[in-house]
Design a protein around this motif. Structure first.
Motif, PDB file in Angstrom:
ATOM      1  N   SER A   1     -81.007 -76.845  44.486  1.00  0.00           N
ATOM      2  CA  SER A   1     -80.513 -78.026  44.400  1.00  0.00           C
ATOM      3  C   SER A   1     -78.944 -77.877  43.770  1.00  0.00           C
ATOM      4  CB  SER A   1     -81.351 -78.856  43.220  1.00  0.00           C
ATOM      5  OG  SER A   1     -81.282 -78.161  42.012  1.00  0.00           O
ATOM      6  N   THR A   2     -78.932 -76.710  42.854  1.00  0.00           N
ATOM      7  CA  THR A   2     -77.614 -76.626  42.524  1.00  0.00           C
ATOM      8  C   THR A   2     -76.696 -75.733  43.589  1.00  0.00           C
ATOM      9  OG1 THR A   2     -78.304 -74.418  41.826  1.00  0.00           O
ATOM     10  CG2 THR A   2     -78.246 -76.273  40.296  1.00  0.00           C
ATOM     11  N   LEU A   3     -77.256 -75.073  44.450  1.00  0.00           N
ATOM     12  CA  LEU A   3     -76.482 -74.380  45.658  1.00  0.00           C
ATOM     13  C   LEU A   3     -75.979 -75.379  46.940  1.00  0.00           C
ATOM     14  CD1 LEU A   3     -78.409 -71.130  45.957  1.00  0.00           C
ATOM     15  CD2 LEU A   3     -76.032 -71.513  44.831  1.00  0.00           C
ATOM     16  N   GLU A   4     -76.989 -76.659  46.800  1.00  0.00           N
ATOM     17  CA  GLU A   4     -76.604 -77.616  48.126  1.00  0.00           C
ATOM     18  C   GLU A   4     -75.169 -77.976  47.761  1.00  0.00           C
ATOM     19  OE1 GLU A   4     -79.587 -80.178  48.243  1.00  0.00           O
ATOM     20  OE2 GLU A   4     -81.219 -78.701  48.984  1.00  0.00           O
ATOM     21  N   SER A   5     -75.049 -78.485  46.559  1.00  0.00           N
ATOM     22  CA  SER A   5     -73.567 -78.948  46.190  1.00  0.00           C
ATOM     23  C   SER A   5     -72.367 -78.144  46.288  1.00  0.00           C
ATOM     24  CB  SER A   5     -73.602 -79.617  44.831  1.00  0.00           C
ATOM     25  OG  SER A   5     -73.801 -78.499  43.831  1.00  0.00           O
ATOM     26  N   CYS A   6     -72.666 -76.739  46.248  1.00  0.00           N
ATOM     27  CA  CYS A   6     -71.535 -75.890  46.396  1.00  0.00           C
ATOM     28  C   CYS A   6     -71.602 -75.143  47.841  1.00  0.00           C
ATOM     29  CB  CYS A   6     -71.794 -74.783  45.371  1.00  0.00           C
ATOM     30  SG  CYS A   6     -70.614 -73.528  45.101  1.00  0.00           S
ATOM     31  N   TYR A   7     -71.393 -75.808  48.886  1.00  0.00           N
ATOM     32  CA  TYR A   7     -71.402 -75.440  50.195  1.00  0.00           C
ATOM     33  C   TYR A   7     -70.094 -74.755  50.636  1.00  0.00           C
ATOM     34  CZ  TYR A   7     -68.611 -79.567  51.293  1.00  0.00           C
ATOM     35  OH  TYR A   7     -67.596 -80.478  51.472  1.00  0.00           O
ATOM     36  N   LYS A   8     -70.208 -73.860  51.589  1.00  0.00           N
ATOM     37  CA  LYS A   8     -69.016 -73.126  52.092  1.00  0.00           C
ATOM     38  C   LYS A   8     -67.957 -73.875  52.668  1.00  0.00           C
ATOM     39  CE  LYS A   8     -69.833 -68.886  53.255  1.00  0.00           C
ATOM     40  NZ  LYS A   8     -70.177 -67.789  54.256  1.00  0.00           N
ATOM     41  N   PRO A   9     -66.738 -73.909  52.431  1.00  0.00           N
ATOM     42  CA  PRO A   9     -65.647 -74.573  53.237  1.00  0.00           C
ATOM     43  C   PRO A   9     -65.655 -74.102  54.656  1.00  0.00           C
ATOM     44  CG  PRO A   9     -64.358 -73.444  51.472  1.00  0.00           C
ATOM     45  CD  PRO A   9     -66.227 -73.190  51.383  1.00  0.00           C
ATOM     46  N   TRP A  10     -65.030 -74.973  55.574  1.00  0.00           N
ATOM     47  CA  TRP A  10     -65.184 -74.486  56.730  1.00  0.00           C
ATOM     48  C   TRP A  10     -63.716 -73.384  57.016  1.00  0.00           C
ATOM     49  CZ3 TRP A  10     -60.175 -75.432  59.460  1.00  0.00           C
ATOM     50  CH2 TRP A  10     -59.320 -76.144  58.813  1.00  0.00           C
ATOM     51  N   SER A  11     -63.051 -73.547  55.755  1.00  0.00           N
ATOM     52  CA  SER A  11     -61.808 -72.434  56.060  1.00  0.00           C
ATOM     53  C   SER A  11     -62.031 -71.421  55.126  1.00  0.00           C
ATOM     54  CB  SER A  11     -60.415 -73.267  55.821  1.00  0.00           C
ATOM     55  OG  SER A  11     -60.483 -73.811  54.333  1.00  0.00           O
ATOM     56  N   PHE A  12     -63.200 -70.889  54.807  1.00  0.00           N
ATOM     57  CA  PHE A  12     -63.438 -69.928  53.983  1.00  0.00           C
ATOM     58  C   PHE A  12     -62.937 -68.460  54.409  1.00  0.00           C
ATOM     59  CE2 PHE A  12     -66.179 -66.422  52.559  1.00  0.00           C
ATOM     60  CZ  PHE A  12     -66.054 -66.520  50.967  1.00  0.00           C
ATOM     61  N   ILE A  13     -62.344 -67.666  53.451  1.00  0.00           N
ATOM     62  CA  ILE A  13     -61.493 -66.660  53.806  1.00  0.00           C
ATOM     63  C   ILE A  13     -62.539 -65.529  53.374  1.00  0.00           C
ATOM     64  CG2 ILE A  13     -59.458 -64.980  54.101  1.00  0.00           C
ATOM     65  CD1 ILE A  13     -59.096 -67.853  55.464  1.00  0.00           C
ATOM     66  N   PRO A  14     -62.891 -64.520  54.096  1.00  0.00           N
ATOM     67  CA  PRO A  14     -63.910 -63.584  53.366  1.00  0.00           C
ATOM     68  C   PRO A  14     -63.159 -62.788  52.347  1.00  0.00           C
ATOM     69  CG  PRO A  14     -64.030 -63.527  55.911  1.00  0.00           C
ATOM     70  CD  PRO A  14     -62.997 -64.643  55.574  1.00  0.00           C
ATOM     71  N   ASP A  15     -64.167 -62.231  51.335  1.00  0.00           N
ATOM     72  CA  ASP A  15     -63.447 -61.272  50.407  1.00  0.00           C
ATOM     73  C   ASP A  15     -62.656 -60.060  50.997  1.00  0.00           C
ATOM     74  OD1 ASP A  15     -64.595 -63.069  48.636  1.00  0.00           O
ATOM     75  OD2 ASP A  15     -66.438 -61.859  48.294  1.00  0.00           O
ATOM     76  N   GLY A  16     -61.658 -59.902  50.230  1.00  0.00           N
ATOM     77  CA  GLY A  16     -60.816 -58.600  50.700  1.00  0.00           C
ATOM     78  C   GLY A  16     -59.761 -58.820  51.754  1.00  0.00           C
ATOM     79  N   ILE A  17     -59.712 -59.973  52.274  1.00  0.00           N
ATOM     80  CA  ILE A  17     -58.705 -60.232  53.292  1.00  0.00           C
ATOM     81  C   ILE A  17     -57.407 -60.767  52.774  1.00  0.00           C
ATOM     82  CG2 ILE A  17     -57.909 -61.592  55.210  1.00  0.00           C
ATOM     83  CD1 ILE A  17     -60.883 -61.407  56.168  1.00  0.00           C
ATOM     84  N   MET A  18     -57.414 -61.890  51.852  1.00  0.00           N
ATOM     85  CA  MET A  18     -56.544 -62.262  51.002  1.00  0.00           C
ATOM     86  C   MET A  18     -55.742 -61.393  50.215  1.00  0.00           C
ATOM     87  SD  MET A  18     -56.259 -65.306  52.451  1.00  0.00           S
ATOM     88  CE  MET A  18     -54.844 -65.821  51.597  1.00  0.00           C
ATOM     89  N   PRO A  19     -56.215 -60.661  49.454  1.00  0.00           N
ATOM     90  CA  PRO A  19     -55.398 -59.749  48.493  1.00  0.00           C
ATOM     91  C   PRO A  19     -54.596 -59.073  49.429  1.00  0.00           C
ATOM     92  CG  PRO A  19     -57.515 -60.012  47.517  1.00  0.00           C
ATOM     93  CD  PRO A  19     -57.546 -60.527  49.006  1.00  0.00           C
ATOM     94  N   VAL A  20     -55.168 -58.297  50.344  1.00  0.00           N
ATOM     95  CA  VAL A  20     -54.409 -57.328  51.361  1.00  0.00           C
ATOM     96  C   VAL A  20     -53.141 -58.244  51.911  1.00  0.00           C
ATOM     97  CG1 VAL A  20     -54.384 -55.786  53.338  1.00  0.00           C
ATOM     98  CG2 VAL A  20     -56.110 -55.729  51.649  1.00  0.00           C
ATOM     99  N   PHE A  21     -53.645 -59.377  52.564  1.00  0.00           N
ATOM    100  CA  PHE A  21     -52.468 -60.434  53.268  1.00  0.00           C
ATOM    101  C   PHE A  21     -51.348 -60.482  52.321  1.00  0.00           C
ATOM    102  CE2 PHE A  21     -51.267 -64.561  54.387  1.00  0.00           C
ATOM    103  CZ  PHE A  21     -51.055 -64.323  55.763  1.00  0.00           C
ATOM    104  N   TRP A  22     -51.710 -61.068  51.295  1.00  0.00           N
ATOM    105  CA  TRP A  22     -50.586 -61.274  50.172  1.00  0.00           C
ATOM    106  C   TRP A  22     -49.773 -60.148  49.946  1.00  0.00           C
ATOM    107  CZ3 TRP A  22     -49.514 -66.182  50.856  1.00  0.00           C
ATOM    108  CH2 TRP A  22     -50.334 -66.877  50.508  1.00  0.00           C
ATOM    109  N   ARG A  23     -50.479 -59.061  49.568  1.00  0.00           N
ATOM    110  CA  ARG A  23     -49.461 -58.072  49.324  1.00  0.00           C
ATOM    111  C   ARG A  23     -48.590 -57.540  50.538  1.00  0.00           C
ATOM    112  NH1 ARG A  23     -54.427 -56.309  46.799  1.00  0.00           N
ATOM    113  NH2 ARG A  23     -54.249 -55.956  44.504  1.00  0.00           N
TER     114      ARG A  23
END
Length: 700
Positions: A94-116
């Motif tokens: 029940s707690t995980l149903e409200s915390c759904y993944k957004p359609w624009s979710f960026i996988p881990d490890g991509i954004m830090p490298v991209f911003w650097r």
């Protein structure tokens, strides 16, 4: 869909930067390195602005997952010896149903490298490459080595100033007893120094843009005010245009003297040829006609200029030609705007409700003008709807400006939360409405960037820095704008994250940090900047907005002798009257040109077929003349027919060449008089050159 949003925005932002560069730069004439450096700087800055909302939603989702994972599965009270931080119980469904993944979710490890990559590339551009390329492009040197040497000398003071600032901060950290210098802290000191300098400029430009953008749309709804301001601009631009033409004449005269003194086989002649290629074509032709390529130079006869003076002359030629072309194009565009505003003022009182242009275009209307944007639709849009649209847009932008000013003064307050943007984001975060969060973040940061970037495009530092549209911006101004964008965008994004309480240095909460703030390091290394300058300096935006609203900067410039548009000034009224007369004179000149073209078109349509008939009859008459030698009976008749054809031919030729028409209604014309009249050359001839009246050799 996880990485599709990131890929789509990367492509869209590239074409946006390319479009703006095409509008202000010239792909055909400017150097490729200048265009590439400016495009890369603009692209990286726009990329930060467009990708940051995706980083915000991804961070909110991670924080949601983290909270649910740390939350115990039971609903009862948690025992005192049970630590929520060490809880490893899985979350309930029940707690995980409200915390759904957004359609624009960026996988881990991509954004830090991209911003650097994006951040450090932009910083290398703004602090190292673009200043060097700026001096290199503006240099008047004739070789790559000479341009590099000039660029290094000009940037020595520039680099030394920033090294002094960085060294002062470095000494401050080194002498502090609690800190030990590491590579991470050195990196943070550099980022903090750059962001501090950028925040200083950001508040100045943002305070101006928050007032000027809503006011510009409100004034656009006032047709009379806009037309009067256009007259004022026309007067100033004509003065600048005259100065540019005079400056170009002086520089070309100096080039001519140097070109005539240095002959074809002089060692410095190759530099003169390089300078001549930068001159306008008409000046090149004039100077080329006065050259004698067979005259040798004599070292003992004249004193020749040095290479250093030729470098200076080359730089003057580049600047003079660029300024002359820019003012000429701007005058043409301003004239079109003034004519359009005058047409709108005339059509407002029209009872037919059909928009009529003073100078209709000669091109055939397209399908858009024929079916959608008809004269009736154009009248309603230009005379009725556009005014109300600008007023409504001005009111909306005013509300945004008020919200920004309030949030800038209260974003440091976390209990209670006073920042309006933080309240909106936190309300959406409770329901995990990621689409609303992305739209709200994008609209907010886009408005902030519009206020800042529009000021960068609008400001003008004499003729030293000036972004002119329609491909009229020089290389120096393009690269200078790229430097400003790279310096303003990182602190602007940090300021936005502070407004929505997504920066821990502002909110003081142990929450999930965005990938963008992770590359900035901990600003607490320099506490007097993180807890003082970053929080209290943005409050000055209130004073800047008030000063901009009352036009204090414009009034100061007007007092110093720089004419600015002031409605209650006598000098402004004189310039408005002068601009109105200039526009009226240019309209009369344009009307005369169009009348001449219409007359030529009418003559061509009316008498164009006559010329073809006359030419065919002339060829027939020649054949008849040749046959008259063999037929003695019909020789007189053929000669008379031939003369009549020639007479008709020359009469029509006179009409087509704008000569005075002959009097064809004269009383009782004789054949001899008519033949003599027909043999008169178009445009008049001397009497001694006219044909004989006796026509003795007509049949020979």
């Amino acid at each position: 869909m996880s990485g599709a949003a990131l890929a789509v925005e990367i492509v869209v932002v590239f074409f946006l930067a390319l479009f703006l560069l095409h509008r202000y730069g010239d792909f055909r004439k400017q150097q490729r390195m200048v265009l590439f450096g400016t495009l890369l700087a603009w692209y990286l800055c726009f990329l930060i602005v467009f990708i940051l909302p995706l980083d915000v939603t991804t961070t909110i989702y991670k924080q949601c997952r983290k909270d649910h994972e740390l939350r115990p599965p039971t609903l009862g009270p948690v025992p005192s010896n049970h630590s929520t931080a060490n809880s490893s119980a899985p979350p309930t469904s029940s707690t995980l149903e409200s915390c759904y993944k957004p359609w624009s979710f960026i996988p881990d490890g991509i954004m830090p490298v991209f911003w650097r990559v994006v951040y450090w590339t932009s910083q290398c551009l703004t602090w190292l490459l673009l200043p060097f390329m700026q001096s290199y492009a503006r240099s008047g040197g004739f070789s790559i080595t000479g341009k590099i040497k000039t660029a290094l000398i000009e940037n020595a003071i520039y680099y030394g100033t920033y090294l002094l600032i960085f060294g002062s901060l470095l000494i401050y950290v080194a002498v502090h007893p609690q800190w030990h210098l590491t590579w991470y802290e050195l990196q943070t000191i550099g980022i903090t120094a750059a962001n501090t300098w950028g925040l200083f400029l950001l508040v100045l430009l943002l305070g101006s843009g928050l007032v000027e953008i809503p006011r510009s749309y409100w004034n656009a709804a006032r047709r009379g005010h806009l037309l009067v301001k256009t007259y004022f601009k026309a007067s100033k631009l004509m003065t600048e245009k005259a100065d540019a033409e005079e400056n170009l004449e002086d520089v070309m005269e100096e080039v001519r003297k140097v070109s005539e003194s240095i002959k074809y086989n002089h060692p410095l002649r190759k530099f003169i040829d390089t300078i001549l290629r930068k001159c306008p074509l008409d000046y090149q032709e004039k100077m080329g006609r006065n050259m004698d390529d067979y005259e040798d130079f004599d070292d003992k006869q004249n004193s020749y200029p040095s290479e250093k003076s030729l470098v200076k002359l080359h730089k003057q030629v580049i600047y003079a030609v660029q300024r002359h072309n820019r003012t000429r194009v701007q005058w043409t565009i301003l004239l079109q705007d003034a004519v359009h505003l005058e047409d709108v003022a005339k059509n407002e009182s029209s009872s037919s409700r059909q928009f009529v242009h003073s100078f209709p275009t000669s091109e055939a209307p397209g399908w858009f003008s024929r079916y959608l944007y008809t004269p009736t639709v154009e009248w309603y849009w230009e005379c009725v709807l556009r005014r109300w649209f600008h007023r409504a847009l001005a009111l909306v932008l005013t509300l945004f400006s008020v919200a920004v000013v309030w949030s800038e003064c209260t974003f440091f307050s976390t209990r209670p939360v006073l920042s309006l943007f933080a309240i909106f984001i936190q309300l959406a975060e409770r329901d995990y409405n990621y689409l609303y969060i992305q739209v709200a973040c994008f609209v907010t940061i886009f408005f902030l960037c519009t206020c800042v970037y529009s000021t960068v495009f609008r400001i003008r530092v004499f003729n030293y820095y000036y972004l002119a549209p329609h491909h009229q911006t020089d290389a120096y101004s393009l690269q200078f704008s790229g430097m400003l964008f790279c310096r303003l965008t990182p602190p602007l994004c940090l300021n936005f994250l502070g407004l929505i309480h997504m920066d821990s240095a502002i909110s003081h909460k142990l929450k999930e940090q965005t990938a963008y703030t992770s590359i900035m390091g901990s600003m607490r290394v320099l506490s007097f900047i993180a807890n003082g300058f970053y929080i209290y300096y943005p409050m000055l935006i209130v004073i800047l907005c008030i000063a901009t609203y009352f036009s204090l900067g414009t009034r100061c410039l007007n007092l110093l002798g720089f004419q600015q548009f002031m409605g209650d000034s006598e000098m402004t009224s004189d310039l408005i009257d002068e601009g109105k007369e200039l526009i009226r004179r240019e309209k009369r000149k344009r009307q005369r040109v169009e009348d001449g073209e219409n007359r030529r078109r009418e003559w061509k349509e009316r008498y164009g077929h006559v010329r073809e008939d006359v030419s065919s009859r002339s060829r027939g008459s020649v054949e008849m003349k040749e046959s008259s030698y063999t037929d003695s009976v019909t020789s007189n008749r053929q000669s008379k027919y031939s003369r009549s054809a020639v007479r008709a031919d020359r009469d029509c030729m006179e009409l087509l060449q704008d000569a005075e028409p002959l009097d064809f209604n004269a009383d009782a014309p004789t054949d001899e008089a008519a033949e003599a009249e027909a043999t008169r050359h178009t445009g008049g001839r001397y009497l001694s050159m006219s044909s004989s009246r006796s026509r003795i050799f007509d049949d020979v």
